[in-house]
Design an enzyme around this catalytic site. Structure first.
Site, PDB file in Angstrom:
ATOM      1  N   ARG A   1       1.231  21.133 -22.510  1.00 22.67           N
ATOM      2  CA  ARG A   1       1.193  20.016 -21.556  1.00 22.67           C
ATOM      3  C   ARG A   1       2.472  19.192 -21.526  1.00 22.67           C
ATOM      4  O   ARG A   1       2.827  18.613 -20.509  1.00 22.67           O
ATOM      5  CB  ARG A   1       0.006  19.128 -21.925  1.00 22.67           C
TER       6      ARG A   1
ATOM      7  N   LYS B   1      -8.835  31.364 -35.317  1.00 24.84           N
ATOM      8  CA  LYS B   1     -10.039  30.801 -35.906  1.00 24.84           C
ATOM      9  C   LYS B   1     -10.035  29.282 -35.740  1.00 24.84           C
ATOM     10  O   LYS B   1      -8.966  28.746 -35.514  1.00 24.84           O
ATOM     11  CB  LYS B   1     -10.160  31.217 -37.371  1.00 24.84           C
TER      12      LYS B   1
ATOM     13  N   HIS C   1      -6.087  35.725 -40.497  1.00 27.87           N
ATOM     14  CA  HIS C   1      -4.718  36.066 -40.891  1.00 27.87           C
ATOM     15  C   HIS C   1      -4.660  36.754 -42.258  1.00 27.87           C
ATOM     16  O   HIS C   1      -3.678  37.399 -42.582  1.00 27.87           O
ATOM     17  CB  HIS C   1      -3.794  34.851 -40.800  1.00 27.87           C
TER      18      HIS C   1
ATOM     19  N   LYS D   1      -2.150  40.290 -44.252  1.00 29.02           N
ATOM     20  CA  LYS D   1      -1.393  40.288 -45.514  1.00 29.02           C
ATOM     21  C   LYS D   1      -1.317  41.706 -46.070  1.00 29.02           C
ATOM     22  O   LYS D   1      -2.325  42.413 -46.130  1.00 29.02           O
ATOM     23  CB  LYS D   1      -2.067  39.354 -46.534  1.00 29.02           C
TER      24      LYS D   1
ATOM     25  N   GLU E   1      -6.212  27.224 -53.862  1.00 27.09           N
ATOM     26  CA  GLU E   1      -5.147  26.533 -53.118  1.00 27.09           C
ATOM     27  C   GLU E   1      -4.779  25.248 -53.833  1.00 27.09           C
ATOM     28  O   GLU E   1      -5.664  24.547 -54.339  1.00 27.09           O
ATOM     29  CB  GLU E   1      -5.623  26.191 -51.714  1.00 27.09           C
TER      30      GLU E   1
ATOM     31  N   ASP F   1     -14.314  26.986 -43.331  1.00 30.78           N
ATOM     32  CA  ASP F   1     -12.858  27.115 -43.229  1.00 30.78           C
ATOM     33  C   ASP F   1     -12.341  28.366 -43.949  1.00 30.78           C
ATOM     34  O   ASP F   1     -11.399  29.003 -43.482  1.00 30.78           O
ATOM     35  CB  ASP F   1     -12.204  25.859 -43.826  1.00 30.78           C
TER      36      ASP F   1
ATOM     37  N   HIS G   1     -12.013  34.422 -44.569  1.00 30.28           N
ATOM     38  CA  HIS G   1     -11.110  35.105 -45.500  1.00 30.28           C
ATOM     39  C   HIS G   1     -11.831  35.761 -46.679  1.00 30.28           C
ATOM     40  O   HIS G   1     -11.591  36.929 -46.992  1.00 30.28           O
ATOM     41  CB  HIS G   1     -10.067  34.122 -46.035  1.00 30.28           C
TER      42      HIS G   1
ATOM     43  N   LYS H   1      -9.791  23.626 -52.529  1.00 30.88           N
ATOM     44  CA  LYS H   1      -8.543  22.881 -52.335  1.00 30.88           C
ATOM     45  C   LYS H   1      -8.239  22.091 -53.600  1.00 30.88           C
ATOM     46  O   LYS H   1      -9.149  21.723 -54.337  1.00 30.88           O
ATOM     47  CB  LYS H   1      -8.694  21.868 -51.196  1.00 30.88           C
TER      48      LYS H   1
END
Ligand code: BG6
Length: 521
Positions: A65, A175, A205, A209, A243, A262, A267, A367
């Site tokens: 935009r 996703k 994704h 890998k 992570e 998530d 994954h 996380k």
């Protein structure tokens, strides 16, 4: 649930060496001002170009935009490449050649005129394939996926592929694909109004890998491991995706998603399906995905009692990750100070089929853990310890195979060895294969592979409709059992730790411990 077959009868599957996309095409990126475009998509396309893997003729159109010119968008992309390129330096001459193919299209995603103008714009290309072979990359809010596809159809940019068609259009969808089974299924129905399943490329994704692709190569090209890959020899399997990042600026998104949507739905279940699947009859996309979905469908459904027993949620509170202090999740921006959203999930699943009956699969991800490291850990059954037991205190550990997915990509096998000397003493030792030492530091980014496959029309590394829906079914059962129950004390963990106590207990109850990835093990 149905999907069309055959989609790809080509003997060339996703595991073949990286190849060149040879048909000229135009890639239209919706969400050209977004993070994904500048951090991943443009750097990936640039590297494919450098490596001679882009078609001889191609165009990339950024659709967004904001007010920009072709030139200003190119400059922005060039600046971002300096930060996000996987090579240290950027070859300016090559970039200039590549950048000639980039152009910017200003438009609002919900304005039909913007699509008509896009169609007109493509008409100026001389090459028929550039005009008509189109990859639409939806790097936008999922709530707009359906609308964009409708507008593309109305502007005659996207049509259902028919046998004998000379040109093709494909839609690449980022996703999250839905937020539960119902929304994913509605979205699928919506997309499939204007495109066939073979034209839809749902991204995970992790499948891009190298190390994740290597799971199939490792299993199905090595007699010694595949022979052992079953309930007779394997005691349990652990899949860890750790992570070190917190939710950062994504608090708003995370409040809606949580870790189960998530990371787990996509994954981790994808990794599990590759570890558990049967050998496919060929590497064709439908054969590979058919076996993966069978593995997912074999996962035992969970009752609310099972969820209480076998699934652990967690949420981080303030702590320190690698010497850096981190705030608690409830203190993050755009997060409810009383939020019960999970930033960690550990669970125990059973794959109820002939091969895996009774073998627990433990999956965990979170996380703000102490390491960014993903691995599959296969623990074999112990030997009957009759022979060396008489020697007293021998430290005989069961064999374990670790597929290290990232970083320090590699595979190691642990076994017991005799410590040199005149007494019978043993110690666990390792055989190790490292990608870096074996193949050098060349590790293409996941998005390079995925973009290449989308241009080449091979869907092996993308998620099929029934895969995404089966994965949601598993997650929906868990979420339904959680309902709106608040987190309990056992479910909180300090940022920088490996997760809540309850997750340790999940394994301890079965007599196991989590294998925490080690730096460069
Ligand atoms: C994304 C998740 O899909 O994967 C993120 O939305 C997560 O929350 C990321 O951080 C992890 O990917 P990688 O490639 O860094 O392991």
């Amino acid at each position: 649930m149905s999907y069309e077959q055959p989609i790809n009868q080509s003997p060339i599957g996703g595991l073949e060496n990286i190849r060149k996309a040879d048909e000229p095409c135009t890639i239209v990126i919706f969400g050209a001002s977004g993070d994904l475009t500048s951090r991943k998509l443009i750097p990936a396309l640039y590297h494919l170009y450098l490596d001679g893997q882009m078609p001889d003729s191609f165009r990339v159109v950024g659709f967004a935009r904001r007010d920009k010119t072709d030139e200003s968008w190119r400059m922005e992309m060039r600046e971002s490449l300096a930060v996000h390129s996987r090579t240290k330096s950027v070859d300016d001459a090559k970039w200039d050649d590549f950048a000639k193919n980039l152009s910017y299209h200003k438009g609002d995603l919900t304005d039909s005129d913007a699509y008509t103008r896009l169609a007109d714009r493509l008409q100026v290309y001389q090459n028929e394939s550039l005009k008509n072979n189109l990859v639409f990359y939806l790097a936008i809010s999922p709530s707009l996926f359906g609308d964009v596809v409708d507008y593309l159809h109305d502007a005659q940019l996207l049509k259902r592929w028919e046998e004998g068609d000379e040109f093709w259009q494909r839609v690449v969808v980022e996703k999250p694909f839905g937020h539960d089974l119902q929304s994913a299924s509605l979205l699928n129905n919506h997309l499939l109004r204007h495109a066939r399943e073979r034209q839809i490329f749902r991204i995970d994704h992790y499948l891009g890998k190298e190390t994740v692709q290597n799971i199939m190569m490792f299993r199905f090209s090595n007699a010694i491991f595949e022979q052992l890959w079953n309930r007779e020899t394997i005691e349990h399997v652990q899949i860890t995706v750790g992570e070190t990042v917190g939710v950062g600026g994504r608090g708003g998104y995370f409040e809606e998603a949580g870790t189960i949507r998530d990371m787990m739905q996509n994954h981790l279940l994808q990794i599990l399906s590759l570890v558990a699947m049967e050998p496919p009859p060929s590497l064709a996309a439908e054969d590979v995905r058919g076996e993966k979905v069978k593995a997912l469908k074999s996962i035992r459904a969970m009752t609310p009692e099972d969820v209480a027993e076998r699934v652990v949620r967690g949420q981080y509170f303030a702590g320190t990750v690698n010497g850096e202090s981190r705030m608690g999740y409830r203190q993050e921006e755009k997060v409810d100070p009383e939020s019960n959203v999970e930033t960690y999930v550990a669970l125990k699943l059973f794959v109820d089929n002939w091969r895996w009956s009774g073998v627990p699969f433990y999956l965990r991800t979170g996380k703000n853990l102490p390491m960014r490291a993903s691995e599959v850990r296969v623990q074999f059954r112990p030997t009957p310890n009759v022979l060396f037991a008489a020697q007293g205190d021998l430290d005989l550990l069961p064999n374990a195979l670790t597929l290290r997915l990232q970083p320090d990509e590699g595979i190691s096998l642990r076994f017991n060895g005799k410590v040199p000397g005149n007494s019978i003493t043993s110690r666990p030792v390792r055989m190790h294969f490292g990608y870096d030492s074996e193949f050098g530091a060349y590790t293409p980014e996941a998005y390079e592979r995925l973009l290449l496959e989308a241009m080449a029309g091979d869907a092996t590394l993308f998620i099929r409709r029934d895969e995404v829906e089966t994965a949601w079914r598993i997650v929906d059962d868990i979420r339904a059992a959680w309902g709106d129950q608040p987190l309990t004390n056992r479910e909180f963990y300090a940022a920088g730790s490996w997760g809540p106590m309850a997750a340790e207990e999940l394994l301890a109850n079965d007599g196991y411990v989590w294998h925490n990835p080690q730096p460069a093990e």
